[in-house]
Motif scaffolding. Structure first.
Motif, PDB file in Angstrom:
ATOM      1  N   VAL A   1       0.995  -1.038  -0.789  1.00  0.00           N
ATOM      2  CA  VAL A   1       0.245  -0.200   0.141  1.00  0.00           C
ATOM      3  C   VAL A   1       0.835   1.235  -0.127  1.00  0.00           C
ATOM      4  O   VAL A   1       1.814   1.238   0.876  1.00  0.00           O
TER       5      VAL A   1
ATOM      6  N   HIS B   1      -8.822 -11.633  -6.806  1.00  0.00           N
ATOM      7  CA  HIS B   1      -9.296 -10.190  -5.790  1.00  0.00           C
ATOM      8  C   HIS B   1      -8.669  -9.140  -5.692  1.00  0.00           C
ATOM      9  O   HIS B   1      -7.238  -9.235  -5.209  1.00  0.00           O
ATOM     10  N   LYS B   2      -8.427  -8.922  -6.341  1.00  0.00           N
ATOM     11  CA  LYS B   2      -7.729  -7.072  -6.471  1.00  0.00           C
ATOM     12  C   LYS B   2      -8.250  -6.301  -5.150  1.00  0.00           C
ATOM     13  O   LYS B   2      -9.522  -5.785  -5.450  1.00  0.00           O
ATOM     14  N   GLN B   3      -7.761  -5.668  -4.696  1.00  0.00           N
ATOM     15  CA  GLN B   3      -7.923  -4.665  -3.951  1.00  0.00           C
ATOM     16  C   GLN B   3      -7.826  -3.045  -4.072  1.00  0.00           C
ATOM     17  O   GLN B   3      -6.266  -3.136  -3.838  1.00  0.00           O
ATOM     18  N   GLU B   4      -8.777  -1.978  -3.813  1.00  0.00           N
ATOM     19  CA  GLU B   4      -8.337  -0.746  -4.468  1.00  0.00           C
ATOM     20  C   GLU B   4      -6.981  -0.075  -3.703  1.00  0.00           C
ATOM     21  O   GLU B   4      -6.137   0.683  -4.542  1.00  0.00           O
ATOM     22  N   GLU B   5      -6.695  -0.593  -2.812  1.00  0.00           N
ATOM     23  CA  GLU B   5      -5.961   0.299  -1.798  1.00  0.00           C
ATOM     24  C   GLU B   5      -4.563  -0.609  -1.676  1.00  0.00           C
ATOM     25  O   GLU B   5      -3.337   0.194  -1.342  1.00  0.00           O
ATOM     26  N   TYR B   6      -4.629  -1.727  -2.706  1.00  0.00           N
ATOM     27  CA  TYR B   6      -3.201  -2.489  -2.502  1.00  0.00           C
ATOM     28  C   TYR B   6      -3.265  -2.092  -4.191  1.00  0.00           C
ATOM     29  O   TYR B   6      -3.258  -2.614  -4.983  1.00  0.00           O
ATOM     30  N   ASP B   7      -1.995  -0.751  -4.493  1.00  0.00           N
ATOM     31  CA  ASP B   7      -2.039  -0.740  -5.408  1.00  0.00           C
ATOM     32  C   ASP B   7      -0.155  -0.299  -5.702  1.00  0.00           C
ATOM     33  O   ASP B   7       0.544  -0.105  -6.586  1.00  0.00           O
TER      34      ASP B   7
ATOM     35  N   TYR C   1      -1.522 -11.949  -5.113  1.00  0.00           N
ATOM     36  CA  TYR C   1      -3.557 -11.207  -4.478  1.00  0.00           C
ATOM     37  C   TYR C   1      -3.828 -12.490  -4.165  1.00  0.00           C
ATOM     38  O   TYR C   1      -3.366 -13.774  -4.088  1.00  0.00           O
ATOM     39  N   TYR C   2      -5.069 -11.892  -3.085  1.00  0.00           N
ATOM     40  CA  TYR C   2      -5.745 -13.068  -3.143  1.00  0.00           C
ATOM     41  C   TYR C   2      -6.285 -13.800  -4.340  1.00  0.00           C
ATOM     42  O   TYR C   2      -7.194 -12.855  -5.495  1.00  0.00           O
TER      43      TYR C   2
END
Length: 647
Positions: free
Chosen positions: A177, A541-547, A552-553
């Motif tokens: 992040v 599954h990508k999370q926006e905050e993990y830029d 990845y999960y």
């Protein structure tokens, strides 16, 4: 212009105007047992072209500093100051729940006899650097002493957890992040690397007065330390050009240009892929000898914004000078003899495993040196640095080179001990090959088995037969080589009974498998699997905050296979129920390597943990060691540890 290869003579027709003094830094955290190869490889090319280079292994300097009376007294004073501040706040506005916990920890640590702890730490360093190292009881005591010291230091940076090898320190910030990475660089409470920089790095920069500082970040565990050093150097010495490189920078090449603060407040330029000639040409550009836009492998910022070079230069292994370790503290590592890394190949000769992202550090794949050149350079390094132990740091040692190098080492009576990573191969089934390897000085080998089920191995594109795995392990063990096997549960498509086959294979072959690492599958971002997730039956599954993600999960698209959570539980079950035959207390790979070199056998009962009946091994353990008294529930407890990967 599309990305492509360029030749050095085509990069510029200008001649450099002057030579620039460069300081190269290797940041924490890495294994404190041997140099890492990045800096000596860069240094060799720069010095060959007349540049003055100072190379500094801050990682080993940090551990040497931590295990000293001066630093521990300083830590005691830091904790006393923090405790006074908390007591003053408690008398006024009151404490938060976190501050209450911090105060309790500081009070507990105030009872530590710091001078006695420092004396034990100095004694522990002496053990690791002397013949006492080969007494497994003394070495285990030394390693546990280091861990006890790290627990004490951690209290001064609450709630950070700062640990000795293996590298699992946690500052509470997520390296994936960007906003947390940038925040961590300024955090005086938890970021221990700010103090490491003040005490070890900034004084060296002031003393040496380099024109350029380069920081190599090869692993994710080095990201926060490396970025901290860059930030503080740039802030303190604004006229010094700060450049950063290494495998992690290459993996983040798409993300870093999206975050301008890295280029304005942390570093000036970043080098992707292989850095030897890219760094050389960057120095020439900074000296006015070429246009910076003509430097390949480079990310840089100017008034128009951030630019990423479309040209990629791939090193020619046969034309590179041998690594230059001059200036490295070769006698400061926590081993009794010198160990040198050496790389004969770039990339992986197989290069097909669908779960692997090691090749992300190279634009081109496999290249190698002829066996005679490998042996010639190894002999030269042995003579120059009086070193007889070598880590062949190749991604996977090619079987043809394995056989040729072993033969030449024997024919020329080179007299070294060595270790490397290797694939199971049908071309290595002749018992004479393994006898020759052992005779040449091969002590330990590290195999990526991954699974013992052939269907799963084919899904991975490894294509290895179970009979070949058994043969290679059996013949290597008979020859006296220590076999370390790495595997994992949960490859997408693997069924429960197939995972069980891997477990049973290890148990059935424990006589020829001397140590084991068992993991669960991780969907690393730059792997063929993640790039083609649908084909492999997974959803990323990508999370926006993990830029700034490196993995990845994921979830399975169809039911029936081993899920991520099930794979984690299978690992836990293995270590709790089945791991006792492989529980070693001398836990660094280099330490095991030296024990085999010393005693001349892969039968080393003294380095295994002696567990009492009824006591289970808790946690995901790979290279387990007994915990220090402060951490252990009993003197037979075993810590959660993870072995490092190859450089």
């Amino acid at each position: 212009m599309s990305a492509g290869l360029i030749q050095p003579e085509k990069a510029s027709t200008k001649a450099p105007t002057c030579k620039l003094k460069t300081m190269l830094l290797f940041p924490p955290e890495w294994v404190p047992t041997a140099p890492y190869l990045a800096l000596p490889s860069l240094t060799a090319v720069l010095r060959e072209h007349g540049h003055e280079v100072v190379q500094k292994d801050v990682n080993i300097e940090m551990y040497d500093l931590f295990f000293s009376d001066g630093f521990l007294i300083w830590i005691m004073a830091r904790m006393a100051m923090q405790l006074r501040a908390l007591e003053a706040k408690e008398a006024g506005a009151g404490l938060t729940e976190r501050e209450v916990d911090q105060k309790a920890l500081l009070i507990a640590k105030s009872g530590v006899d710091v001078m006695a702890l420092a004396e034990r730490a100095e004694a522990a360093k002496r053990v690791t650097r002397s013949e006492e190292f080969y007494d497994a009881d003394k070495l285990e005591w030394a390693l546990n002493t280091f861990r006890e010291v790290m627990q004490y230091i951690s209290a001064a940076y609450y709630p950070a957890s700062i640990v000795f090898y293996p590298m699992e320190s946690n500052l509470g910030y997520r390296p994936g992040v960007s906003k947390e990475v940038l925040a961590c660089l300024e955090d005086e409470q938890v970021n221990v690397y700010r103090d490491v920089c003040r005490q070890l790095v900034l004084p060296a920069v002031a003393r040496e007065a380099p024109d350029v500082v380069g920081v190599s970040i090869g692993t994710q565990m080095q990201l926060l330390a490396g970025m901290t050093f860059c930030r503080m150097i740039k802030e303190t010495f604004p006229n010094v050009h700060v450049t950063v490189g290494g495998n992690i920078i290459t993996r983040l090449q798409e993300e870093l240009p999206k975050h301008e603060p890295f280029f304005t407040s942390v570093f000036d330029t970043a080098i992707m892929y292989e850095g030897e000639h890219a760094l050389l040409w960057l120095l020439e550009a900074l000296a006015g000898g070429r246009e910076i836009a003509a430097v390949p492998n480079l990310m840089y910022r100017d008034d128009a914004g951030i630019h990423v070079s479309k040209e990629v230069y791939t090193e020619k292994t046969t034309q590179l000078p041998m690594p230059d370790f001059d200036g490295f503290p070769l006698d400061s590592y926590f081993v009794p003899v010198r160990i040198l890394p050496y790389l004969a190949t770039r990339g992986c000769y197989w290069g097909r495993c669908t779960f692997c992202d090691h090749g992300q550090g190279y634009f081109d794949q496999y290249r190698g040196m002829p066996a005679q050149d490998v042996v010639r350079q190894v002999k030269a390094l042995k003579e120059k640095y009086q070193a007889q132990h070598f880590l062949f740091a190749d991604e996977s040692y090619p079987p043809a080179l394995f056989k040729k190098v072993a033969q030449l080492l024997v024919d020329q009576n080179v007299g070294i001990k060595w270790t490397t990573l290797i694939r199971f191969e049908e071309t290595l089934q002749d018992p004479e090959i393994w006898r020759l390897a052992a005779k040449s000085g091969c002590c330990t080998l590290y195999y990526g088995m991954e699974s013992a089920n052939e269907r799963v191995l084919n899904l991975m594109d490894k294509h290895v037969k179970k009979s070949v795995i058994e043969n290679n392990l059996r013949e290597a063990a008979k020859a006296g080589i220590w076999n370390h096997v790495m595997a994992f549960y949960g490859f997408p498509g693997e069924q429960r009974e197939e995972a069980e086959e891997t477990r049973q294979f290890l148990l059935d072959n424990k006589d020829s498998v001397h140590s084991v690492e068992l993991f669960y599958f991780v969907a690393y971002r730059h792997t063929p699997m993640v790039r083609n997730a649908e084909r492999f039956g997974i959803t990323i599954h990508k999370q926006e905050e993990y830029d700034m993600p490196l993995d990845y999960y994921y979830t399975l698209n169809e039911p029936g296979g081993v899920t991520c959570l099930e794979a984690m539980q299978l690992c836990e079950d293995f270590y709790q129920k089945d791991f006792a035959p492989w529980a070693v207390r001398v836990n660094a790979r280099e330490h095991v390597f030296l024990y085999i070199s010393k005693f001349g056998t892969n039968k080393l009962p003294q380095i295994y943990a002696q567990l009492k009946s009824g006591v289970s091994i808790s946690g995901l353990v790979t290279w387990p060691v007994a915990r220090g008294d402060a951490e252990a529930e009993s003197d037979q407890a075993v810590a959660r540890v993870h072995s490092h990967s190859a450089p």
